[in-house]
Motif scaffolding. Structure first.
Motif, PDB file in Angstrom:
ATOM      1  N   VAL A 214      -1.098  -5.487 -13.498  1.00 12.87           N
ATOM      2  CA  VAL A 214      -2.056  -5.749 -14.566  1.00 12.87           C
ATOM      3  C   VAL A 214      -1.342  -5.960 -15.898  1.00 12.87           C
ATOM      4  O   VAL A 214      -1.676  -6.866 -16.669  1.00 12.87           O
ATOM      5  CB  VAL A 214      -3.082  -4.602 -14.661  1.00 12.87           C
ATOM      6  CG1 VAL A 214      -3.911  -4.715 -15.936  1.00 12.87           C
ATOM      7  CG2 VAL A 214      -3.981  -4.603 -13.433  1.00 12.87           C
TER       8      VAL A 214
ATOM      9  N   SER B  93       0.857  -1.185   0.000  1.00  7.20           N
ATOM     10  CA  SER B  93       0.000   0.000   0.000  1.00  7.20           C
ATOM     11  C   SER B  93       0.897   1.240   0.000  1.00  7.20           C
ATOM     12  O   SER B  93       1.750   1.360   0.885  1.00  7.20           O
ATOM     13  CB  SER B  93      -0.900   0.006   1.231  1.00  7.20           C
ATOM     14  OG  SER B  93      -1.705   1.166   1.262  1.00  7.20           O
TER      15      SER B  93
ATOM     16  N   GLU C 124     -10.795  -7.039 -10.352  1.00  3.27           N
ATOM     17  CA  GLU C 124     -11.413  -5.818 -10.878  1.00  3.27           C
ATOM     18  C   GLU C 124     -10.821  -5.381 -12.217  1.00  3.27           C
ATOM     19  O   GLU C 124     -11.540  -4.872 -13.079  1.00  3.27           O
ATOM     20  CB  GLU C 124     -11.248  -4.672  -9.874  1.00  3.27           C
ATOM     21  CG  GLU C 124     -12.041  -4.849  -8.586  1.00  3.27           C
ATOM     22  CD  GLU C 124     -11.912  -3.645  -7.662  1.00  3.27           C
ATOM     23  OE1 GLU C 124     -11.021  -2.812  -7.911  1.00  3.27           O
ATOM     24  OE2 GLU C 124     -12.703  -3.543  -6.717  1.00  3.27           O
ATOM     25  N   GLU C 125      -9.497  -5.566 -12.377  1.00  3.21           N
ATOM     26  CA  GLU C 125      -8.812  -4.957 -13.515  1.00  3.21           C
ATOM     27  C   GLU C 125      -8.479  -5.921 -14.650  1.00  3.21           C
ATOM     28  O   GLU C 125      -8.488  -5.524 -15.814  1.00  3.21           O
ATOM     29  CB  GLU C 125      -7.501  -4.301 -13.025  1.00  3.21           C
ATOM     30  CG  GLU C 125      -7.691  -3.247 -11.951  1.00  3.21           C
ATOM     31  CD  GLU C 125      -8.362  -1.994 -12.473  1.00  3.21           C
ATOM     32  OE1 GLU C 125      -8.342  -1.785 -13.699  1.00  3.21           O
ATOM     33  OE2 GLU C 125      -8.899  -1.225 -11.655  1.00  3.21           O
TER      34      GLU C 125
ATOM     35  N   THR D 181      -7.057  -6.921  -6.834  1.00  8.29           N
ATOM     36  CA  THR D 181      -6.720  -6.044  -7.957  1.00  8.29           C
ATOM     37  C   THR D 181      -7.076  -6.679  -9.291  1.00  8.29           C
ATOM     38  O   THR D 181      -7.706  -6.051 -10.159  1.00  8.29           O
ATOM     39  CB  THR D 181      -5.218  -5.699  -7.922  1.00  8.29           C
ATOM     40  OG1 THR D 181      -4.917  -5.032  -6.695  1.00  8.29           O
ATOM     41  CG2 THR D 181      -4.832  -4.813  -9.085  1.00  8.29           C
TER      42      THR D 181
ATOM     43  N   PHE E   8      -0.638   0.252  -3.725  1.00  6.70           N
ATOM     44  CA  PHE E   8      -0.345  -0.921  -4.539  1.00  6.70           C
ATOM     45  C   PHE E   8      -0.140  -0.522  -5.992  1.00  6.70           C
ATOM     46  O   PHE E   8      -0.888   0.299  -6.531  1.00  6.70           O
ATOM     47  CB  PHE E   8      -1.499  -1.917  -4.423  1.00  6.70           C
ATOM     48  CG  PHE E   8      -1.150  -3.305  -4.850  1.00  6.70           C
ATOM     49  CD1 PHE E   8      -0.208  -4.040  -4.163  1.00  6.70           C
ATOM     50  CD2 PHE E   8      -1.781  -3.883  -5.944  1.00  6.70           C
ATOM     51  CE1 PHE E   8       0.109  -5.333  -4.546  1.00  6.70           C
ATOM     52  CE2 PHE E   8      -1.477  -5.167  -6.336  1.00  6.70           C
ATOM     53  CZ  PHE E   8      -0.526  -5.896  -5.644  1.00  6.70           C
ATOM     54  N   ASP E   9       0.874  -1.124  -6.639  1.00  5.87           N
ATOM     55  CA  ASP E   9       1.191  -0.803  -8.023  1.00  5.87           C
ATOM     56  C   ASP E   9       0.301  -1.630  -8.953  1.00  5.87           C
ATOM     57  O   ASP E   9       0.715  -2.657  -9.501  1.00  5.87           O
ATOM     58  CB  ASP E   9       2.671  -1.074  -8.293  1.00  5.87           C
ATOM     59  CG  ASP E   9       3.103  -0.603  -9.673  1.00  5.87           C
ATOM     60  OD1 ASP E   9       2.234  -0.187 -10.478  1.00  5.87           O
ATOM     61  OD2 ASP E   9       4.318  -0.658  -9.971  1.00  5.87           O
ATOM     62  N   THR E  10      -0.911  -1.163  -9.135  1.00  2.18           N
ATOM     63  CA  THR E  10      -1.880  -1.862  -9.979  1.00  2.18           C
ATOM     64  C   THR E  10      -1.417  -1.941 -11.428  1.00  2.18           C
ATOM     65  O   THR E  10      -1.557  -2.978 -12.091  1.00  2.18           O
ATOM     66  CB  THR E  10      -3.238  -1.143  -9.897  1.00  2.18           C
ATOM     67  OG1 THR E  10      -3.716  -1.201  -8.550  1.00  2.18           O
ATOM     68  CG2 THR E  10      -4.258  -1.781 -10.825  1.00  2.18           C
ATOM     69  N   GLU E  11      -0.843  -0.864 -11.926  1.00  2.00           N
ATOM     70  CA  GLU E  11      -0.475  -0.789 -13.346  1.00  2.00           C
ATOM     71  C   GLU E  11       0.527  -1.873 -13.728  1.00  2.00           C
ATOM     72  O   GLU E  11       0.361  -2.570 -14.742  1.00  2.00           O
ATOM     73  CB  GLU E  11       0.100   0.591 -13.645  1.00  2.00           C
ATOM     74  CG  GLU E  11       0.467   0.796 -15.106  1.00  2.00           C
ATOM     75  CD  GLU E  11       1.007   2.191 -15.386  1.00  2.00           C
ATOM     76  OE1 GLU E  11       1.426   2.437 -16.537  1.00  2.00           O
ATOM     77  OE2 GLU E  11       1.025   3.031 -14.467  1.00  2.00           O
TER      78      GLU E  11
END
Length: 314
Positions: free
Chosen positions: A232, A224, A263-264, A260, A226-229
């Motif tokens: 994904v 946190s 959702e993505e 993550t 969090f590196d979602t990019e």
């Protein structure tokens, strides 16, 4: 050369305190700081004794008055005994307190479940504004300590006890909030945090490559924010994501990854971690990591079984 993350933190903090009179080191009889260190730190070092609740409250007060406290205690006590002041005094007020929690995960395996921290990441990553990082080696720890000086709000750093090996290769220093891609591959993603899990994933990737399975290895050191990019982007071409952590399977890294991707970029996620039980074996960290099979061999078995199942279904 193997080096303990808690010692890397200690050794980097003192010169920074000499440069910054606003930095404070608040201790709880951890034994990490010897007499020479305490003398060198002067009035910037305070030992409160074994009083974790008071530790967090005092740190919050200092931070509210313009100081930046680094507080030292064991991870098990920081996230259970002292959770209330962390939530209300520190996180609620978004104060720049740096919680440097030693003996993370199974590092206190010889002391039993009372001293093991297998819930800390789940507990703290859900607090609004709380930055949560897990260094994979001593160099990463030093980098995070330095970066924390310009970080807004509170920070939790999960540290170990004994020396652990450095990550292999010439990896660029990690940056808080950005995942490290340690290896590229399009078939599966191996995601981990902490010294033993990251090393296990790297070793597993080598074995899988020998069998024609190319794995991306992500060091998701920051839970946190969090590196979602990055996650994904790595997961989209892959048929499987496997997470590895020295933490109960619920709520930690595996939970963050699953939430993550649900959702993505929906894909299959397999979470490797500690089983849903208190530790029933006495031993040091290395023994328990092997006993509970948080190993490269298990990662390889998991990937192969999942890919074989997918081929059978087809």
């Amino acid at each position: 050369m193997s080096r303990a993350t808690r010692e890397a933190y200690r050794d980097r903090l003192l010169p920074l305190m000499n440069q910054r009179p606003d930095l404070m080191c608040l201790d709880t009889d951890t034994g990490l700081f010897n007499a020479e260190y305490i003398t060198a730190a002067g009035d910037q070092y305070l030992n409160l004794g074994i009083a974790e609740h008071n530790l967090m409250g005092m740190a919050a007060g200092m931070a509210a008055c313009g100081r930046m406290p680094f507080v030292n205690t064991m991870a098990a006590f920081a996230t259970s005994r002292a959770l209330e002041p962390i939530k209300i005094d520190i996180a609620y007020n978004q104060l720049p307190v740096r919680i440097m929690a030693t003996h993370g995960g199974l590092a206190a395996g010889h002391l039993g479940p009372t001293h093991q921290a297998l819930e800390d990441l789940a507990v703290l990553r859900v607090l609004p504004g709380m930055t949560v990082v897990v260094p994979a080696d001593a160099a990463a720890t030093e980098a995070f300590v330095e970066q924390s000086l310009s970080l807004d709000g509170p920070l939790y750093v999960r540290l170990g006890r004994k020396p652990t090996p450095p990550l292999p290769g010439s990896t660029a220093p990690p940056v808080i909030g950005r995942a490290q891609t340690l290896r590229q591959g399009g078939d599966v993603v191996l995601a981990a945090c902490g010294p033993y899990p990251v090393l296990a994933c790297l070793a597993a990737a080598d074995v899988l490559a020998e069998n024609g399975i190319e794995a991306t290895v992500l060091n998701l050191h920051t839970l946190s924010p969090f590196d979602t990019e990055t996650l994904v982007a790595a997961a989209r071409p892959a048929s499987l994501v496997v997470t590895v952590e020295e933490h109960w399977r619920s709520g930690g890294l595996g939970g963050a990854v699953a939430e993550t991707l649900a959702e993505e970029a929906p894909t299959r996620v397999l979470r490797l971690g500690m089983p849903d039980q208190f530790v029933d074996e006495v031993g040091n960290q290395e023994h328990l990591v092997t006993h509970y099979d948080l190993t490269a061999e298990r990662v390889v078995r998991t990937v192969r079984a999942a890919l074989d199942q997918k081929e059978t279904i087809r």
